[in-house]
Design a protein around this motif. Structure first.
Motif, PDB file in Angstrom:
ATOM      1  N   ARG A 109       0.834  -1.208   0.000  1.00  0.00           N
ATOM      2  CA  ARG A 109       0.000   0.000   0.000  1.00  0.00           C
ATOM      3  C   ARG A 109       0.867   1.256   0.000  1.00  0.00           C
ATOM      4  NH1 ARG A 109      -5.908  -0.925   2.651  1.00  0.00           N
ATOM      5  NH2 ARG A 109      -6.276  -2.927   1.634  1.00  0.00           N
ATOM      6  N   THR A 181      -7.877   1.307  -0.373  1.00  0.00           N
ATOM      7  CA  THR A 181      -8.722   0.126  -0.222  1.00  0.00           C
ATOM      8  C   THR A 181      -8.168  -0.965  -1.124  1.00  0.00           C
ATOM      9  OG1 THR A 181     -10.241   0.726  -2.014  1.00  0.00           O
ATOM     10  CG2 THR A 181     -10.735   1.598   0.176  1.00  0.00           C
ATOM     11  N   SER A 182      -8.680  -2.170  -0.974  1.00  0.00           N
ATOM     12  CA  SER A 182      -8.214  -3.288  -1.783  1.00  0.00           C
ATOM     13  C   SER A 182      -8.627  -3.112  -3.234  1.00  0.00           C
ATOM     14  CB  SER A 182      -8.782  -4.603  -1.236  1.00  0.00           C
ATOM     15  OG  SER A 182      -8.315  -4.840   0.062  1.00  0.00           O
ATOM     16  N   SER A 184      -9.350  -5.259  -6.974  1.00  0.00           N
ATOM     17  CA  SER A 184      -9.691  -6.590  -7.486  1.00  0.00           C
ATOM     18  C   SER A 184      -8.570  -7.193  -8.320  1.00  0.00           C
ATOM     19  CB  SER A 184     -10.974  -6.511  -8.323  1.00  0.00           C
ATOM     20  OG  SER A 184     -10.823  -5.590  -9.378  1.00  0.00           O
ATOM     21  N   PRO A 188      -3.810  -2.135  -4.897  1.00  0.00           N
ATOM     22  CA  PRO A 188      -4.675  -1.306  -4.053  1.00  0.00           C
ATOM     23  C   PRO A 188      -5.110  -0.033  -4.768  1.00  0.00           C
ATOM     24  CG  PRO A 188      -2.720  -2.026  -2.852  1.00  0.00           C
ATOM     25  CD  PRO A 188      -2.494  -2.358  -4.289  1.00  0.00           C
ATOM     26  N   GLN A 428     -16.280  -8.199  -3.548  1.00  0.00           N
ATOM     27  CA  GLN A 428     -15.858  -7.472  -2.361  1.00  0.00           C
ATOM     28  C   GLN A 428     -16.587  -8.013  -1.137  1.00  0.00           C
ATOM     29  OE1 GLN A 428     -16.441  -3.284  -2.808  1.00  0.00           O
ATOM     30  NE2 GLN A 428     -14.619  -2.991  -4.050  1.00  0.00           N
ATOM     31  N   ILE A 436     -12.379  -5.743   1.793  1.00  0.00           N
ATOM     32  CA  ILE A 436     -11.358  -6.544   1.137  1.00  0.00           C
ATOM     33  C   ILE A 436     -11.864  -6.959  -0.236  1.00  0.00           C
ATOM     34  CG2 ILE A 436     -10.463  -7.409   3.329  1.00  0.00           C
ATOM     35  CD1 ILE A 436     -11.909 -10.054   2.736  1.00  0.00           C
ATOM     36  N   GLU A 437     -10.937  -7.234  -1.125  1.00  0.00           N
ATOM     37  CA  GLU A 437     -11.250  -7.709  -2.471  1.00  0.00           C
ATOM     38  C   GLU A 437     -10.787  -9.157  -2.568  1.00  0.00           C
ATOM     39  OE1 GLU A 437     -12.506  -6.415  -5.304  1.00  0.00           O
ATOM     40  OE2 GLU A 437     -12.496  -4.229  -5.127  1.00  0.00           O
ATOM     41  N   GLU A 440      -8.003  -9.679  -5.015  1.00  0.00           N
ATOM     42  CA  GLU A 440      -6.668  -9.302  -4.556  1.00  0.00           C
ATOM     43  C   GLU A 440      -6.031 -10.453  -3.775  1.00  0.00           C
ATOM     44  OE1 GLU A 440      -4.484  -5.840  -1.873  1.00  0.00           O
ATOM     45  OE2 GLU A 440      -6.587  -6.303  -1.524  1.00  0.00           O
ATOM     46  N   ILE A 441      -6.819 -11.115  -2.925  1.00  0.00           N
ATOM     47  CA  ILE A 441      -6.297 -12.219  -2.132  1.00  0.00           C
ATOM     48  C   ILE A 441      -5.853 -13.352  -3.057  1.00  0.00           C
ATOM     49  CG2 ILE A 441      -6.816 -13.863  -0.299  1.00  0.00           C
ATOM     50  CD1 ILE A 441      -9.022 -11.885   0.618  1.00  0.00           C
ATOM     51  N   LEU A 494      -1.106  -8.523   2.512  1.00  0.00           N
ATOM     52  CA  LEU A 494      -2.542  -8.322   2.731  1.00  0.00           C
ATOM     53  C   LEU A 494      -2.760  -7.806   4.143  1.00  0.00           C
ATOM     54  CD1 LEU A 494      -3.861 -11.719   1.297  1.00  0.00           C
ATOM     55  CD2 LEU A 494      -4.072  -9.486   0.186  1.00  0.00           C
ATOM     56  N   ALA A 498      -7.830  -9.786   5.569  1.00  0.00           N
ATOM     57  CA  ALA A 498      -7.901 -10.439   4.268  1.00  0.00           C
ATOM     58  C   ALA A 498      -7.127 -11.749   4.222  1.00  0.00           C
ATOM     59  CB  ALA A 498      -7.375  -9.497   3.176  1.00  0.00           C
TER      60      ALA A 498
END
Length: 631
Positions: A109, A181-182, A184, A188, A428, A436-437, A440-441, A494, A498
């Motif tokens: 981030r 924010t996260s 997709s 970020p 989300q 969290i997305e 992203e994870i 993360l 998340a």
């Protein structure tokens, strides 16, 4: 239109833009009006309005000397403290922009911030907070200022000696802050919010928060934009703002003690945290006049528990994505007897529309996607014009030039005109108040050399709050990756919420008719009876360790925890700590106090603490653990 929570039924009209006072000007007027009143209390440090103003002036001059200007950003990468708040106000004072990224937030981030905006200065807490490798990759790295060299007393003294502010005025359209924010895609997103949008959000709150002098305690970190409503409402209205330090925030008993110590009148929590607060035996003070919840779904059960414990204290439910400046709707009198708690009605100056896929309004009672327009719609995403154009669209139902933010939330309007939330249209989710997305994870997991593909779901799975569950397909020729190693891979990339609580290996990824991952089939792979596959981290498993591990599995709903895993990183929460303590106390009466579980956060540490108290060895005969704990 909003209704006062006291039950008078009096509605207040929307404010016109001319009635919205700039945040910095409103704060300065309180410095003049009540200079000796207590403005801020954080972690044992207390500042009057005069002292806070002087500290802000001193830090603003220092940051200006290091190149902070309007259009540039100061990154506040420190633990929550009075200095953090001073830095945010210093950015407002100079006309610049702030971004709060505490040191324990993923370094990604920070790197995204420096990539997306012109970061001039980083207020840092120790060398690890700003990686040298990240700075070395930048063509024009920001100046790093060590917070340890900036004692508040020195800043206050420096501010007293300054004759006046040399900073040029900036328009209210200038960015006040950027909140991350996260994303997709695994990248970020930095949401840019203007000074005018922040001011408009604060100006809405008086009719709901009240007009009497208040002491506002907020159970959030400064990097979470939900804190800004109560924070700036307090500092622009002559009230007292009380913030927990990091230790007080994670220890519910200490947080509640803080509320009693300062005789707070207003309290803001995310619902899952507030559940634990209500269960604390110490109890909240009788001075409390209003409780505000937001950041995740508020349930009728929580409202009922609140009314049972605090029958004379109103509770309100706020809703709003970061892109709509803190919150855009409010429900001022939720009824615990109804099936669900509404997210309410829009704040003054906000328009909410529930639209179908062709952007037509749906009839009352039907579900559609929620769009938000009006004065609180943010500027957009920093350095992501395509993403901004996708989510911030022209308003087809309003005046020319108006914009709508596409929330991705499914909503409906009931017979009373109140909005209800029904989940997401995309991937989300919110876990303990943090958005969290899932994409992203998955992206982070697929960067692990042992993972060919990852699909991530957010499921209740029989739990009282959602859990992040990752299905992982190993790379060809390798076995299932160890859950503890995957969890370690996620740390630093993360946020804690998340990090998956459960990793489930699959030998192939099931597909649906559209050749996408078949999520329904994956859900059927989630272990039942509170057991989990995916292996157990290595280490010694015997004696008290194995017994504690079995209790963790009962509380968390999975047995994928290693002896040295952080309880909060494998699906634990403040509410689950209470359940954990109850079960441990039943097995070993009075061996552990609930407050110790916020410091003693691993199976190994808890087993050792229990053994020490009982005068027994923590480990007996050592043997390998089963694939799942038998419950």
């Amino acid at each position: 239109m909003t209704r006062h929570p006291g039950g008078t039924g009096a509605f207040v009209p929307a404010k016109t833009p001319s009635e919205v006072r700039p945040v910095w000007a409103a704060f300065r007027s309180q410095v003049v009006a009540t200079p000796e009143a207590t403005a801020l209390v954080v972690g044992g440090v207390s500042l009057t309005y005069r002292e806070l103003d002087h500290a802000t002036a001193g830090l603003a001059r220092l940051l200006w000397q290091h190149g902070l200007r309007p259009g540039r950003v100061v990154c506040v990468r420190t633990q929550q403290s009075a200095l953090s708040v001073v830095a945010m106000l210093a950015a407002l004072r100079t006309g610049a922009t702030w971004a709060v990224l505490e040191p324990d937030l993923p370094v990604g981030r920070f790197e995204a911030l420096c990539r997306d905006v012109d970061c001039a200065v980083v207020l840092s807490e120790g060398g690890d907070a700003v990686p040298v490798s990240a700075l070395a990759a930048m063509p024009a790295p920001p100046t790093v200022v060590d917070a340890a060299d900036l004692p508040l007393t020195r800043l206050v003294q420096a501010g007293q000696e300054l004759p006046s502010d040399p900073y040029p005025p900036v328009p209210e359209q200038s960015p006040a802050y950027v909140a991350y924010t996260s994303g997709s895609t695994g990248v970020p997103k930095g949401v840019l919010v203007s000074r005018g949008q922040l001011a408009a959000s604060i100006s809405c709150r008086g009719p709901v928060y009240g007009t009497e002098h208040s002491v506002f305690l907020i159970a959030l970190r400064l990097s979470f934009d939900g804190i800004l409503g109560g924070m700036f409402w307090s500092l622009t209205g002559g009230h007292t703002l009380v913030l927990p330090d990091p230790r007080q925030l994670v220890r519910v008993a200490e947080f509640v003690r803080l509320a009693r110590e300062h005789r707070v009148t207003h309290l803001f929590n995310i619902p899952s945290y507030y559940r634990a607060v209500l269960q604390d035996p110490g109890g909240l003070p009788d001075t409390l006049r209003l409780v505000v919840v937001g950041g995740e779904v508020c349930t009728p059960q929580l409202v009922g528990a609140h009314h049972e414990r605090l029958p004379r204290t109103p509770i309100v439910n706020e809703y709003g994505p970061t892109e709509t400046t803190i919150a855009c709707t409010v429900e001022t009198d939720p009824d615990p007897a109804r099936d669900r708690v509404p997210i309410g009605r829009p704040w003054p100056g906000v328009r909410t529309l529930v639209l179908d896929e062709r952007l037509r309004e749906v009839p009352a009672g039907e579900r559609g996607e929620l769009y938000v327009g009006g004065s609180l719609v943010a500027i957009g995403y920093a350095n992501q014009p395509a993403r901004t154009a996708e989510r911030f669209i022209a308003d087809p139902h309003g005046r020319p030039g108006g914009r709508l933010y596409r929330t991705g939330d499914i909503a409906s309007v009931d017979e009373r005109g109140a909005l209800h939330y029904h989940g997401r249209t995309d991937d989300q989710a919110k876990i303990r108040g943090t958005r969290i997305e899932l994409g992203e994870i998955a992206s982070v997991l697929e960067s692990h050399p042992g993972v060919e593909q990852a699909v991530v779901l957010c499921e209740h799975a029989g739990q009282d709050e959602p859990q992040v569950i990752a299905f992982v397909l190993p790379t060809p020729g390798s076995g299932p990756p160890d859950a503890s190693k995957l969890r370690e891979h996620c740390r630093g990339r993360l946020v804690e919420q998340a990090t998956p609580a459960l990793f489930i290996p699959v030998d192939h990824m099931p597909l649906d008719r559209s050749t996408k991952a078949d999520r329904a089939a994956l859900r059927r792979l989630i272990p039942t009876h509170r057991q989990a596959s995916g292996g157990t981290a290595g280490g010694d498993w015997s004696g008290h360790r194995l017994a504690v591990a079995r209790i963790w599995a009962e509380v968390l709903g999975h047995s994928g925890s290693g002896p040295d895993d952080n309880f909060f990183a494998v699906g634990g929460s403040s509410m689950k700590v209470i359940d954990l303590h109850d079960r441990l106390d039943k097995r070993w009466p009075e061996a552990l106090r609930v407050g110790e579980l916020f410091d003693c956060i691993t199976i190994a540490a808890q087993a050792q603490r229990i053994a020490d108290r009982l005068g027994e060895p923590a480990l007996g005969e050592t043997y390998a653990p089963p694939a799942t704990y038998e419950l």
